[in-house]
Design an enzyme around this catalytic site. Structure first.
Site, PDB file in Angstrom:
ATOM      1  N   GLY A  69       0.808  -1.210   0.000  1.00 17.04           N
ATOM      2  CA  GLY A  69       0.000   0.000   0.000  1.00 17.04           C
ATOM      3  C   GLY A  69       0.844   1.264   0.000  1.00 17.04           C
ATOM      4  O   GLY A  69       0.483   2.270  -0.624  1.00 17.04           O
ATOM      5  N   THR A  70       1.965   1.228   0.699  1.00 13.49           N
ATOM      6  CA  THR A  70       2.839   2.401   0.745  1.00 13.49           C
ATOM      7  C   THR A  70       3.348   2.752  -0.637  1.00 13.49           C
ATOM      8  O   THR A  70       3.360   3.924  -1.040  1.00 13.49           O
ATOM      9  CB  THR A  70       4.021   2.153   1.697  1.00 13.49           C
ATOM     10  OG1 THR A  70       3.530   2.037   3.035  1.00 13.49           O
ATOM     11  CG2 THR A  70       5.025   3.286   1.633  1.00 13.49           C
ATOM     12  N   ASN A 149      -7.143   3.988   9.588  1.00 14.05           N
ATOM     13  CA  ASN A 149      -6.504   2.811  10.153  1.00 14.05           C
ATOM     14  C   ASN A 149      -6.394   2.840  11.665  1.00 14.05           C
ATOM     15  O   ASN A 149      -6.158   1.810  12.295  1.00 14.05           O
ATOM     16  CB  ASN A 149      -5.096   2.641   9.561  1.00 14.05           C
ATOM     17  CG  ASN A 149      -4.223   3.864   9.785  1.00 14.05           C
ATOM     18  OD1 ASN A 149      -4.532   4.963   9.308  1.00 14.05           O
ATOM     19  ND2 ASN A 149      -3.132   3.697  10.497  1.00 14.05           N
ATOM     20  N   SER A 199      -3.306  -3.275  -0.300  1.00 10.34           N
ATOM     21  CA  SER A 199      -2.142  -4.010   0.198  1.00 10.34           C
ATOM     22  C   SER A 199      -2.551  -5.440   0.504  1.00 10.34           C
ATOM     23  O   SER A 199      -3.472  -5.678   1.296  1.00 10.34           O
ATOM     24  CB  SER A 199      -1.596  -3.341   1.467  1.00 10.34           C
ATOM     25  OG  SER A 199      -0.468  -4.018   1.946  1.00 10.34           O
ATOM     26  N   CYS A 325       2.549   1.263  12.436  1.00  9.33           N
ATOM     27  CA  CYS A 325       3.649   2.007  11.833  1.00  9.33           C
ATOM     28  C   CYS A 325       4.296   2.982  12.806  1.00  9.33           C
ATOM     29  O   CYS A 325       5.421   3.416  12.596  1.00  9.33           O
ATOM     30  CB  CYS A 325       3.150   2.773  10.604  1.00  9.33           C
ATOM     31  SG  CYS A 325       2.587   1.687   9.266  1.00  9.33           S
TER      32      CYS A 325
END
Length: 384
Positions: A69-70, A149, A199, A325
């Protein structure tokens, strides 16, 4: 073990790993090779692309494979900035995006772009009217996540899309990493949405997999140049076994989606109803329809989030602070900060995140463990 940290990552399913193994063994050729072995690998690659496209109600040539996803977020945002720089340098996003979006925007600011960060209310939602007011003649991109998230707030994607109907030249990107398989397909496939990022490890596929939906007719610049894979937009030899496994995982995820969503909602409600009764608990996620079914975030005032996380480990229960994260960095939740939650409470926030394989028995076990954990922290709480 009770694993309640599915928003951080999910366990790859055995049948998905079996697909990975079989493709690795039998279709190992480079899809770009001209010989028959490479041709077989390409057949698997394109079959996986078509399967994902069908599941997403898209065309095969609108699906592009990435590593995560990043990468997808970086590609869409920077790719738009490069592609549309002659037409403007203004981008709009929100204060509660994932770091993959926020930090990409900050990097573009250092390169001379102008970014507007839309605020959120006390529940974590943007006001679409703030977006309308923020749009300028030089705006080239709007990026709004589908599901937050950290607390699970479902941003008003359809309302944003409606506003952008009057601005057809602006790219509209939605980070859908936390939204896939959560009953949001109709909003994700709103005709005005130009880009979606996903992702694989969030839905039981191997890590290092992801894909981006790019609507036909929209153009972004590549970030990875080289051999010309993915229609010259994302070079690099394709990870065919992992892509095939991701396609399998997505098909399994979206089978009986409504039933799976209801199942997660029931488990989340069982935990919510229990922990919300306690005096020093502050709930950030809510049971209303504008919150995703799999995320429940709350705080035990007076106890740091990481301390609570570790307190559940002796019970063999695994949860997280508000974001995987940032959890090891000890930083406060960016979403709760944007919601103007007092630091004294936001640093106590923890996140329970579910998937379709969690059970009601696990919820009951969590609630029992919570009673013990809460009692153990009594001396640290304000009213103790």
């Amino acid at each position: 073990m009770i694993y309640f940290d599915n928003s951080a990552t999910t366990k790859a399913l055995p049948v998905v790993l079996d697909t990975y193994r079989k493709v690795s063994e039998n279709y190992f050729g480079n899809p770009s090779s001209l010989h028959a072995v490479g041709g077989k690998g390409n057949e698997v690659l394109q079959s996986s692309r078509k399967q994902i496209a069908d599941l997403m109600h898209a065309k095969p040539d609108e699906i592009y494979f990435t590593s995560c996803g990043t990468e997808g977020d970086n590609w869409v945002i920077k790719g738009t900035a490069i592609e549309k720089r002659p037409f403007g340098k203004h981008l709009i996003t929100t204060q509660v995006e994932h770091p993959a979006v926020i930090n990409t925007m900050k990097q573009l600011e250092e390169l001379g772009f102008d970014v507007t960060y839309l605020p959120v209310d006390k529940r974590g939602f943007i006001n679409p009217e703030d977006l309308r007011k923020a749009i300028r003649p030089d705006t080239i991109l709007v990026s709004v996540m589908a599901v937050n998230n950290e607390i699970g707030a479902k941003q008003p994607i359809d309302a944003v899309a409606k506003i952008l109907e009057d601005h057809p030249s602006i790219h509209f990107h939605v980070d859908a990493v936390q939204a896939i398989g959560k009953g949001l397909m109709k909003s994700l496939r709103n005709p005005r949405v130009d880009f979606l990022t996903f992702s694989g490890h969030k839905f039981h596929a191997p890590r290092g997999t992801g894909f981006v939906y790019i609507k036909e007719g929209r153009h972004i610049a590549p970030l990875l140049t080289g051999g010309g894979q993915e229609d010259n937009l994302r070079s690099g030899t394709e990870n065919t076994p992992a892509i095939a496994a991701m396609a399998k995982a997505l098909r399994l995820l979206l089978t009986d989606e409504d039933k799976k969503v209801a199942h997660q909602q029931a488990i989340r409600k069982a935990i919510y109803d229990h922990v919300s009764q306690f005096a020093n608990v502050t709930m950030f996620s809510q049971l209303t329809p504008d919150f995703a079914p799999h995320i429940l975030t709350f705080a035990i005032e007076g106890v740091r989030g990481e301390t609570i996380v570790h307190a559940f480990e002796p019970h063999d229960i695994y949860i997280s602070t508000t974001s995987a994260c940032s959890s090891k960095k000890g930083t406060e939740s960016s979403t709760l900060a944007a919601m103007h939650v007092d630091d004294r409470i936001s640093t106590s926030a923890i996140r329970v995140s579910l998937d379709e394989y969690n059970t009601m028995d696990e919820a009951k076990a969590f609630n029992q463990a919570f009673d013990q954990v809460y009692a153990g922290f009594a001396k640290l709480m304000p009213s103790a």
